[in-house]
Write a protein that holds these residues in place. Structure first.
Motif, PDB file in Angstrom:
ATOM      1  N   ILE A 217      -4.368  21.065  53.910  1.00 21.82           N
ATOM      2  CA  ILE A 217      -5.447  21.251  54.885  1.00 21.82           C
ATOM      3  C   ILE A 217      -4.972  22.128  56.047  1.00 21.82           C
ATOM      4  O   ILE A 217      -5.661  23.074  56.445  1.00 21.82           O
ATOM      5  CB  ILE A 217      -5.953  19.879  55.409  1.00 21.82           C
ATOM      6  CG1 ILE A 217      -6.462  19.010  54.240  1.00 21.82           C
ATOM      7  CG2 ILE A 217      -7.036  20.063  56.463  1.00 21.82           C
ATOM      8  CD1 ILE A 217      -7.610  19.609  53.442  1.00 21.82           C
TER       9      ILE A 217
ATOM     10  N   GLU B  73      -6.472  25.716  57.088  1.00 26.32           N
ATOM     11  CA  GLU B  73      -6.951  25.912  58.452  1.00 26.32           C
ATOM     12  C   GLU B  73      -6.318  27.141  59.089  1.00 26.32           C
ATOM     13  O   GLU B  73      -6.995  27.936  59.742  1.00 26.32           O
ATOM     14  CB  GLU B  73      -6.590  24.687  59.297  1.00 26.32           C
ATOM     15  CG  GLU B  73      -7.781  23.890  59.744  1.00 26.32           C
ATOM     16  CD  GLU B  73      -7.360  22.533  60.325  1.00 26.32           C
ATOM     17  OE1 GLU B  73      -8.232  21.859  60.871  1.00 26.32           O
ATOM     18  OE2 GLU B  73      -6.162  22.163  60.236  1.00 26.32           O
TER      19      GLU B  73
ATOM     20  N   GLU C 241     -10.634  11.908  49.120  1.00 28.28           N
ATOM     21  CA  GLU C 241     -10.352  12.114  50.533  1.00 28.28           C
ATOM     22  C   GLU C 241      -9.944  13.560  50.814  1.00 28.28           C
ATOM     23  O   GLU C 241     -10.400  14.171  51.785  1.00 28.28           O
ATOM     24  CB  GLU C 241      -9.249  11.157  50.982  1.00 28.28           C
ATOM     25  CG  GLU C 241      -9.290  10.923  52.475  1.00 28.28           C
ATOM     26  CD  GLU C 241      -7.950  10.476  53.018  1.00 28.28           C
ATOM     27  OE1 GLU C 241      -7.373   9.532  52.437  1.00 28.28           O
ATOM     28  OE2 GLU C 241      -7.489  11.077  54.000  1.00 28.28           O
ATOM     29  N   ILE C 242      -9.103  14.116  49.951  1.00 27.30           N
ATOM     30  CA  ILE C 242      -8.688  15.515  50.137  1.00 27.30           C
ATOM     31  C   ILE C 242      -9.896  16.440  50.054  1.00 27.30           C
ATOM     32  O   ILE C 242     -10.062  17.349  50.876  1.00 27.30           O
ATOM     33  CB  ILE C 242      -7.617  15.918  49.087  1.00 27.30           C
ATOM     34  CG1 ILE C 242      -6.345  15.088  49.288  1.00 27.30           C
ATOM     35  CG2 ILE C 242      -7.299  17.405  49.194  1.00 27.30           C
ATOM     36  CD1 ILE C 242      -5.350  15.177  48.136  1.00 27.30           C
TER      37      ILE C 242
ATOM     38  N   HIS D  93     -13.007  15.766  50.739  1.00 28.77           N
ATOM     39  CA  HIS D  93     -13.817  15.647  51.948  1.00 28.77           C
ATOM     40  C   HIS D  93     -13.178  16.383  53.115  1.00 28.77           C
ATOM     41  O   HIS D  93     -13.873  17.007  53.918  1.00 28.77           O
ATOM     42  CB  HIS D  93     -14.076  14.175  52.292  1.00 28.77           C
ATOM     43  CG  HIS D  93     -15.195  13.588  51.472  1.00 28.77           C
ATOM     44  ND1 HIS D  93     -16.515  13.927  51.674  1.00 28.77           N
ATOM     45  CD2 HIS D  93     -15.181  12.723  50.433  1.00 28.77           C
ATOM     46  CE1 HIS D  93     -17.270  13.289  50.785  1.00 28.77           C
ATOM     47  NE2 HIS D  93     -16.480  12.548  50.023  1.00 28.77           N
ATOM     48  N   ARG D  94     -11.869  16.321  53.188  1.00 29.08           N
ATOM     49  CA  ARG D  94     -11.193  17.051  54.271  1.00 29.08           C
ATOM     50  C   ARG D  94     -11.334  18.559  54.080  1.00 29.08           C
ATOM     51  O   ARG D  94     -11.508  19.305  55.040  1.00 29.08           O
ATOM     52  CB  ARG D  94      -9.723  16.634  54.355  1.00 29.08           C
ATOM     53  CG  ARG D  94      -9.589  15.182  54.848  1.00 29.08           C
ATOM     54  CD  ARG D  94      -8.167  14.704  54.847  1.00 29.08           C
ATOM     55  NE  ARG D  94      -7.344  15.427  55.802  1.00 29.08           N
ATOM     56  CZ  ARG D  94      -6.018  15.408  55.792  1.00 29.08           C
ATOM     57  NH1 ARG D  94      -5.360  14.731  54.877  1.00 29.08           N
ATOM     58  NH2 ARG D  94      -5.343  16.095  56.698  1.00 29.08           N
ATOM     59  N   MET D  95     -11.283  19.005  52.827  1.00 26.60           N
ATOM     60  CA  MET D  95     -11.503  20.434  52.568  1.00 26.60           C
ATOM     61  C   MET D  95     -12.926  20.818  52.960  1.00 26.60           C
ATOM     62  O   MET D  95     -13.151  21.830  53.627  1.00 26.60           O
ATOM     63  CB  MET D  95     -11.255  20.749  51.090  1.00 26.60           C
ATOM     64  CG  MET D  95      -9.793  20.671  50.688  1.00 26.60           C
ATOM     65  SD  MET D  95      -9.583  20.761  48.889  1.00 26.60           S
ATOM     66  CE  MET D  95      -9.550  22.516  48.676  1.00 26.60           C
ATOM     67  N   LYS D  96     -13.891  20.006  52.539  1.00 27.89           N
ATOM     68  CA  LYS D  96     -15.293  20.287  52.865  1.00 27.89           C
ATOM     69  C   LYS D  96     -15.521  20.349  54.368  1.00 27.89           C
ATOM     70  O   LYS D  96     -16.321  21.131  54.851  1.00 27.89           O
ATOM     71  CB  LYS D  96     -16.215  19.222  52.267  1.00 27.89           C
ATOM     72  CG  LYS D  96     -16.655  19.435  50.836  1.00 27.89           C
ATOM     73  CD  LYS D  96     -17.280  20.778  50.582  1.00 27.89           C
ATOM     74  CE  LYS D  96     -18.646  20.971  51.236  1.00 27.89           C
ATOM     75  NZ  LYS D  96     -19.149  22.352  50.985  1.00 27.89           N
ATOM     76  N   SER D  97     -14.811  19.482  55.095  1.00 31.38           N
ATOM     77  CA  SER D  97     -15.023  19.445  56.544  1.00 31.38           C
ATOM     78  C   SER D  97     -14.551  20.735  57.214  1.00 31.38           C
ATOM     79  O   SER D  97     -14.909  21.012  58.355  1.00 31.38           O
ATOM     80  CB  SER D  97     -14.339  18.216  57.157  1.00 31.38           C
ATOM     81  OG  SER D  97     -12.944  18.404  57.125  1.00 31.38           O
ATOM     82  N   LEU D  98     -13.784  21.537  56.506  1.00 33.77           N
ATOM     83  CA  LEU D  98     -13.405  22.851  57.039  1.00 33.77           C
ATOM     84  C   LEU D  98     -14.554  23.847  56.904  1.00 33.77           C
ATOM     85  O   LEU D  98     -14.518  24.942  57.478  1.00 33.77           O
ATOM     86  CB  LEU D  98     -12.186  23.411  56.289  1.00 33.77           C
ATOM     87  CG  LEU D  98     -10.882  22.614  56.356  1.00 33.77           C
ATOM     88  CD1 LEU D  98      -9.839  23.249  55.440  1.00 33.77           C
ATOM     89  CD2 LEU D  98     -10.369  22.559  57.790  1.00 33.77           C
TER      90      LEU D  98
END
Ligand code: C2E
Ligand code: MG
Ligand code: MG
Ligand code: MG
Length: 299
Positions: A137, A141, A172-173, A175-180
Motif C-alpha cells: 500500500i 501510494e 483487507e488488502i 479494501h486498502r487498495m480500493k481506498s487509494l
C-alpha cells in the motif's frame, strides 16, 4: 560453463562447489542463466514496457492500455514474460521488478495525459508476491503521489490464485487498495480454481475474460456459452467486463452482440513500444467521431 558453475556455487555457499555435467538438461541450464541474469536486469536497464490498447466496444475508442513487461538481454535476446515472470516470482525479484513496472507505467500514462492524448486508464499486472508484500500500500501510494496520476486512471490486475487461501487478509488488502481510489480487475478470469463467492465479497471492478475462452467463441458452442455467461455474471454483479485475446472481426462482433464492454487483442493492436503506442493514440484521436461505427483496426 564456468559462470554457471560459479553462480551455483555461490548460491550453495562457498564450500559447496558443484560440477555440472551435460546431464544437467538444457531447460535447467537456461533457468539458471535466466535467474542469474535477472538479478542484474533492473540496474542494467534491460526492461521495457509495451502497451496494448483496450477498446470500448460501443464507441470504438481506445479507453485504456495494459502495460506488459519485455526483457531484452544482451546475450539471451528478447526473453518473453512467460519465461521469466515465474522465476522472478519464485526468487522474490518480482517485488522490485513489479515496483519498477508500476512506477514506469503510471509515469508514462500521466505523461500521455499531460500531452493531451486523453484521460486513459493504465492496467498493471500485480503478482501474488507483490500482493503479499508488507509495503504494497505504501509503495502504491508513493507511486501515485510521485507521478501525480489520478488513481482512477490506474487499474491493478490480480489473478484468482490470490484468493485461494487466506481469504480474510486478502479482503483487507483489497479494501486498502480500493481506498487509494484505484480500480481492481481479475485477470485470466475463469482459469483459476477459486470459488466464485469471492466476487460478491471483494471490491472488484472488472473481469477480464481469459483469451483461452475467446479463441474459439465463434466455433465452439461451449466456449461461447462460457463467455456469454461471464459477461452476464459480470453485469449482474455491476462489474465491467473486458475480453482479452480478440484476434478476429467475428470474435469482436460476437462479444459486442453479447454486451461485452471492452476488448483487447491483436485484432486491434499487439502490445506496442511506448513511441508506437503514442503514435497510435495521436492517429486514433484524429478519427472521426465514432458514434455507432465499427471500431477500426488501427494497424
Ligand atoms: P496477461 O496479463 O494475461 O497479458 C495478456 C497476454 O496476452 C500478453 O502476453 C499479450 O501480449 C497477449 N495477447 C494480447 N492480445 C493477444 C491476442 O490477440 N492473441 C494472443 N495470442 N495473445 C495476446 P505477454 O505480454 O507475453 O505476457 C504474458 C503474461 O506475463 C501476462 O499475461 C502476465 O500474466 C505476465 N506479465 C506481463 N507483464 C507483467 C508484469 O509487468 N508484471 C507481472 N507480474 N506479470 C506480467
Ligand atoms: Mg494482464
Ligand atoms: Mg490476462
Ligand atoms: Mg491471459
Amino acid at each position: 560453463h564456468a559462470d554457471i558453475a560459479m553462480y551455483r556455487a555461490k548460491k550453495l555457499g562457498r564450500n559447496n562447489f558443484q560440477f555440472y555435467t551435460p546431464a544437467m538438461n538444457e531447460e535447467s541450464m537456461e533457468r539458471v542463466r535466466i535467474e542469474g541474469a535477472l538479478r542484474n536486469a533492473l540496474e542494467r536497464n534491460e526492461f521495457v514496457l509495451h502497451y496494448q490498447p483496450q477498446v470500448d466496444l460501443k464507441s470504438g475508442r481506445i479507453v485504456g492500455m495494459e502495460a506488459l513487461i519485455r526483457w531484452k538481454h544482451p546475450e539471451l535476446g528478447m526473453v518473453p514474460p512467460g519465461r521469466f515472470i515465474g522465476i522472478a516470482e519464485e526468487t522474490g525479484l518480482i517485488v522490485q521488478i513489479g515496483a519498477w513496472v508500476m512506477r514506469t507505467a503510471c509515469a508514462q500514462n500521466k505523461a500521455w495525459q499531460d500531452a493531451g492524448l486523453g484521460k486513459l486508464r493504465v492496467a498493471v499486472n500485480l503478482s501474488a508476491r507483490q500482493f503479499g508484500a508488507a509495503d504494497l500500500i505504501a509503495s502504491l501510494e508513493s507511486v501515485l503521489q510521485d507521478t501525480a496520476l489520478d488513481p482512477a486512471c490506474l487499474e491493478i490486475e490480480l489473478t484468482e490464485s490470490l484468493f485461494m487461501s487466506d481469504i480474510a487478509p486478502a479482503v483487507e488488502i483489497l479494501h486498502r487498495m480500493k481506498s487509494l481510489g484505484v480500480n481492481l480487475s481479475i485477470d485470466d478470469f475463469g482459469t483459476g480454481y477459486s470459488s466464485l463467492s469471492y466476487l460478491s465479497r471483494f471490491p472488484i471492478d472488472v473481469l477480464k475474460i481469459d483469451r483461452s475462452f475467446v479463441a474459439d467463441i465463434t466455433h465452439d458452442a461451449n466456449d461461447a456459452a462460457i463467455v456469454t455467461s461471464i459477461i452476464a455474471l459480470a453485469h449482474n454483479l455491476k462489474l465491467a467486463v473486458i475480453a482479452e485475446g480478440v484476434e478476429t472481426a467475428e470474435q469482436l462482433d460476437y462479444l459486442r452482440s453479447r454486451g461485452c464492454d471492452e476488448m483487447q487483442g491483436y485484432f486491434f493492436s499487439k502490445p506496442l513500444p511506448a513511441a508506437e503506442f503514442e503514435a497510435l493514440l495521436r492517429q486514433h484521436s484524429a478519427l472521426p467521431a465514432p458514434a455507432a461505427a465499427e471500431p477500426e483496426p488501427a494497424l
